[in-house]
Write a protein that holds these residues in place. Structure first.
Motif, PDB file in Angstrom:
ATOM      1  N   ILE A  47       0.866  -1.177   0.000  1.00 38.24           N
ATOM      2  CA  ILE A  47       0.000   0.000   0.000  1.00 38.24           C
ATOM      3  C   ILE A  47       0.900   1.224   0.000  1.00 38.24           C
ATOM      4  CG2 ILE A  47      -1.635   1.324   1.369  1.00 38.24           C
ATOM      5  CD1 ILE A  47      -2.970  -1.035   0.243  1.00 38.24           C
ATOM      6  N   ASN A  48       0.751   2.061  -1.007  1.00 35.19           N
ATOM      7  CA  ASN A  48       1.508   3.294  -1.082  1.00 35.19           C
ATOM      8  C   ASN A  48       0.521   4.450  -1.254  1.00 35.19           C
ATOM      9  OD1 ASN A  48       3.353   5.289  -1.364  1.00 35.19           O
ATOM     10  ND2 ASN A  48       4.285   4.523  -3.240  1.00 35.19           N
ATOM     11  N   PRO A  49       0.215   5.184  -0.172  1.00 37.08           N
ATOM     12  CA  PRO A  49      -0.770   6.257  -0.281  1.00 37.08           C
ATOM     13  C   PRO A  49      -0.296   7.437  -1.131  1.00 37.08           C
ATOM     14  CG  PRO A  49       0.176   6.198   1.912  1.00 37.08           C
ATOM     15  CD  PRO A  49       0.713   5.018   1.174  1.00 37.08           C
ATOM     16  N   ASN A  50       1.016   7.553  -1.354  1.00 36.06           N
ATOM     17  CA  ASN A  50       1.547   8.679  -2.121  1.00 36.06           C
ATOM     18  C   ASN A  50       1.674   8.392  -3.607  1.00 36.06           C
ATOM     19  OD1 ASN A  50       1.827  10.021   0.325  1.00 36.06           O
ATOM     20  ND2 ASN A  50       3.883   9.235   0.636  1.00 36.06           N
ATOM     21  N   ALA A  51       1.313   7.192  -4.031  1.00 34.28           N
ATOM     22  CA  ALA A  51       1.453   6.824  -5.433  1.00 34.28           C
ATOM     23  C   ALA A  51       0.426   7.571  -6.286  1.00 34.28           C
ATOM     24  CB  ALA A  51       1.280   5.326  -5.601  1.00 34.28           C
ATOM     25  N   LYS A  52       0.811   7.845  -7.536  1.00 37.47           N
ATOM     26  CA  LYS A  52      -0.109   8.535  -8.442  1.00 37.47           C
ATOM     27  C   LYS A  52      -1.287   7.644  -8.814  1.00 37.47           C
ATOM     28  CE  LYS A  52       3.292  11.590 -10.505  1.00 37.47           C
ATOM     29  NZ  LYS A  52       3.979  11.971 -11.734  1.00 37.47           N
ATOM     30  N   THR A  53      -1.001   6.397  -9.160  1.00 36.75           N
ATOM     31  CA  THR A  53      -2.069   5.457  -9.492  1.00 36.75           C
ATOM     32  C   THR A  53      -2.252   4.503  -8.322  1.00 36.75           C
ATOM     33  OG1 THR A  53      -0.505   3.947 -10.529  1.00 36.75           O
ATOM     34  CG2 THR A  53      -1.582   5.551 -11.959  1.00 36.75           C
ATOM     35  N   GLN A  54      -3.454   4.450  -7.825  1.00 39.00           N
ATOM     36  CA  GLN A  54      -3.748   3.577  -6.701  1.00 39.00           C
ATOM     37  C   GLN A  54      -4.416   2.302  -7.199  1.00 39.00           C
ATOM     38  OE1 GLN A  54      -6.074   5.930  -4.036  1.00 39.00           O
ATOM     39  NE2 GLN A  54      -4.284   6.922  -3.161  1.00 39.00           N
ATOM     40  N   ASN A  55      -4.236   1.231  -6.445  1.00 42.15           N
ATOM     41  CA  ASN A  55      -4.883  -0.015  -6.823  1.00 42.15           C
ATOM     42  C   ASN A  55      -6.362   0.048  -6.450  1.00 42.15           C
ATOM     43  OD1 ASN A  55      -4.914  -0.581  -4.034  1.00 42.15           O
ATOM     44  ND2 ASN A  55      -2.875  -1.460  -4.175  1.00 42.15           N
ATOM     45  N   LYS A  56      -7.123  -0.940  -6.898  1.00 44.82           N
ATOM     46  CA  LYS A  56      -8.576  -0.954  -6.697  1.00 44.82           C
ATOM     47  C   LYS A  56      -8.944  -0.976  -5.220  1.00 44.82           C
ATOM     48  CE  LYS A  56      -9.633  -1.091 -11.015  1.00 44.82           C
ATOM     49  NZ  LYS A  56     -10.218   0.059 -11.659  1.00 44.82           N
ATOM     50  N   PHE A  57      -8.159  -1.677  -4.427  1.00 49.06           N
ATOM     51  CA  PHE A  57      -8.450  -1.756  -2.991  1.00 49.06           C
ATOM     52  C   PHE A  57      -8.337  -0.386  -2.343  1.00 49.06           C
ATOM     53  CE2 PHE A  57      -7.686  -2.861   1.425  1.00 49.06           C
ATOM     54  CZ  PHE A  57      -8.641  -3.840   1.633  1.00 49.06           C
ATOM     55  N   GLN A  58      -7.295   0.368  -2.683  1.00 50.97           N
ATOM     56  CA  GLN A  58      -7.119   1.704  -2.130  1.00 50.97           C
ATOM     57  C   GLN A  58      -8.197   2.658  -2.612  1.00 50.97           C
ATOM     58  OE1 GLN A  58      -2.842   2.230  -3.067  1.00 50.97           O
ATOM     59  NE2 GLN A  58      -2.821   3.264  -1.099  1.00 50.97           N
ATOM     60  N   GLU A  59      -8.607   2.528  -3.866  1.00 52.04           N
ATOM     61  CA  GLU A  59      -9.668   3.381  -4.372  1.00 52.04           C
ATOM     62  C   GLU A  59     -10.969   3.138  -3.622  1.00 52.04           C
ATOM     63  OE1 GLU A  59     -10.071   2.713  -8.525  1.00 52.04           O
ATOM     64  OE2 GLU A  59      -8.073   3.479  -9.001  1.00 52.04           O
ATOM     65  N   LYS A  60     -11.217   1.890  -3.269  1.00 51.34           N
ATOM     66  CA  LYS A  60     -12.486   1.529  -2.631  1.00 51.34           C
ATOM     67  C   LYS A  60     -12.516   1.898  -1.150  1.00 51.34           C
ATOM     68  CE  LYS A  60     -15.673  -1.652  -3.834  1.00 51.34           C
ATOM     69  NZ  LYS A  60     -16.010  -2.762  -4.618  1.00 51.34           N
ATOM     70  N   TYR A  61     -11.414   1.658  -0.423  1.00 49.49           N
ATOM     71  CA  TYR A  61     -11.425   1.830   1.028  1.00 49.49           C
ATOM     72  C   TYR A  61     -10.608   3.014   1.526  1.00 49.49           C
ATOM     73  CZ  TYR A  61     -13.623  -2.665   0.742  1.00 49.49           C
ATOM     74  OH  TYR A  61     -14.471  -3.680   0.421  1.00 49.49           O
ATOM     75  N   GLY A  62      -9.865   3.677   0.670  1.00 52.92           N
ATOM     76  CA  GLY A  62      -9.182   4.925   1.017  1.00 52.92           C
ATOM     77  C   GLY A  62      -8.159   4.800   2.123  1.00 52.92           C
ATOM     78  N   SER A  63      -8.272   5.672   3.117  1.00 49.36           N
ATOM     79  CA  SER A  63      -7.262   5.748   4.182  1.00 49.36           C
ATOM     80  C   SER A  63      -7.336   4.561   5.144  1.00 49.36           C
ATOM     81  CB  SER A  63      -7.431   7.048   4.963  1.00 49.36           C
ATOM     82  OG  SER A  63      -8.715   7.085   5.569  1.00 49.36           O
ATOM     83  N   LYS A  64      -8.453   3.856   5.174  1.00 55.73           N
ATOM     84  CA  LYS A  64      -8.601   2.696   6.064  1.00 55.73           C
ATOM     85  C   LYS A  64      -8.002   1.424   5.469  1.00 55.73           C
ATOM     86  CE  LYS A  64     -12.970   4.307   7.968  1.00 55.73           C
ATOM     87  NZ  LYS A  64     -14.386   3.954   8.156  1.00 55.73           N
ATOM     88  N   SER A  65      -7.501   1.494   4.245  1.00 55.82           N
ATOM     89  CA  SER A  65      -7.091   0.282   3.538  1.00 55.82           C
ATOM     90  C   SER A  65      -5.973  -0.476   4.243  1.00 55.82           C
ATOM     91  CB  SER A  65      -6.681   0.615   2.105  1.00 55.82           C
ATOM     92  OG  SER A  65      -5.627   1.538   2.099  1.00 55.82           O
ATOM     93  N   GLN A  66      -5.006   0.224   4.797  1.00 52.74           N
ATOM     94  CA  GLN A  66      -3.891  -0.470   5.460  1.00 52.74           C
ATOM     95  C   GLN A  66      -4.371  -1.210   6.706  1.00 52.74           C
ATOM     96  OE1 GLN A  66      -0.521   2.003   6.091  1.00 52.74           O
ATOM     97  NE2 GLN A  66       0.843   0.286   6.389  1.00 52.74           N
ATOM     98  N   GLU A  67      -5.260  -0.601   7.474  1.00 52.94           N
ATOM     99  CA  GLU A  67      -5.791  -1.260   8.668  1.00 52.94           C
ATOM    100  C   GLU A  67      -6.622  -2.483   8.292  1.00 52.94           C
ATOM    101  OE1 GLU A  67      -8.091   1.808  10.444  1.00 52.94           O
ATOM    102  OE2 GLU A  67      -6.383   3.163  10.598  1.00 52.94           O
TER     103      GLU A  67
END
Length: 139
Positions: A47-67
């Motif tokens: 999980i890289n929150p600073n990346a330009k392109t985010q994966n589908k999981f990050q797009e769906k769950y946002g800042s809670k994705s790592q937890e």
């Protein structure tokens, strides 16, 4: 939102490599009880929150994705019996939350800093304390 992991091994590949034959899918048990109907997305390796392109999981769950990923991996680790799958889950956990390398405490001030390795050992004094030592000698 009742998320879980669906883990499967794919032995039909020509290359039998560790990352490619074990697949981790995120499923939502509120949608359906059968696997293909409750598919959300594949579990990302990092999980890289600073990346330009985010994966589908990050797009769906946002800042809670790592937890959420940590929780899912820990739940799966408790219930899994297969050693290959356990190794993959542990590897994913370490990729999600890496430990900082070469962090040591300074012998003089006690603050943590990133040390360098030399031929004779590791650096034991932080840069601020080294600078103070040389500034004091110059005066």
């Amino acid at each position: 939102m009742n998320l879980s992991l669906h883990i499967e091994k794919n032995y039909n590949l020509k290359d039998y490599l560790k990352p490619s034959h074990i697949r981790l899918a995120v499923i939502d048990l509120d949608k359906s009880k059968d696997y293909p109907a409750n598919f959300v997305c594949m579990l990302p390796r990092t999980i890289n929150p600073n990346a330009k392109t985010q994966n589908k999981f990050q797009e769906k769950y946002g800042s809670k994705s790592q937890e959420i990923i940590k929780k899912l991996l820990n739940q799966a680790l408790k219930t899994e019996d297969d050693q290959d799958l356990k190794k993959e889950l542990i590897a994913r956990l370490t990729l999600i939350d890496p430990k900082p390398k070469n962090m040591v405490k300074c012998n003089i001030c006690g603050e943590e800093f990133k040390s360098k390795s030399f031929r004779y050992g590791k650096q034991k004094t932080c840069y601020d304390c080294i600078a103070k030592r040389y500034v004091d000698k110059a005066e």
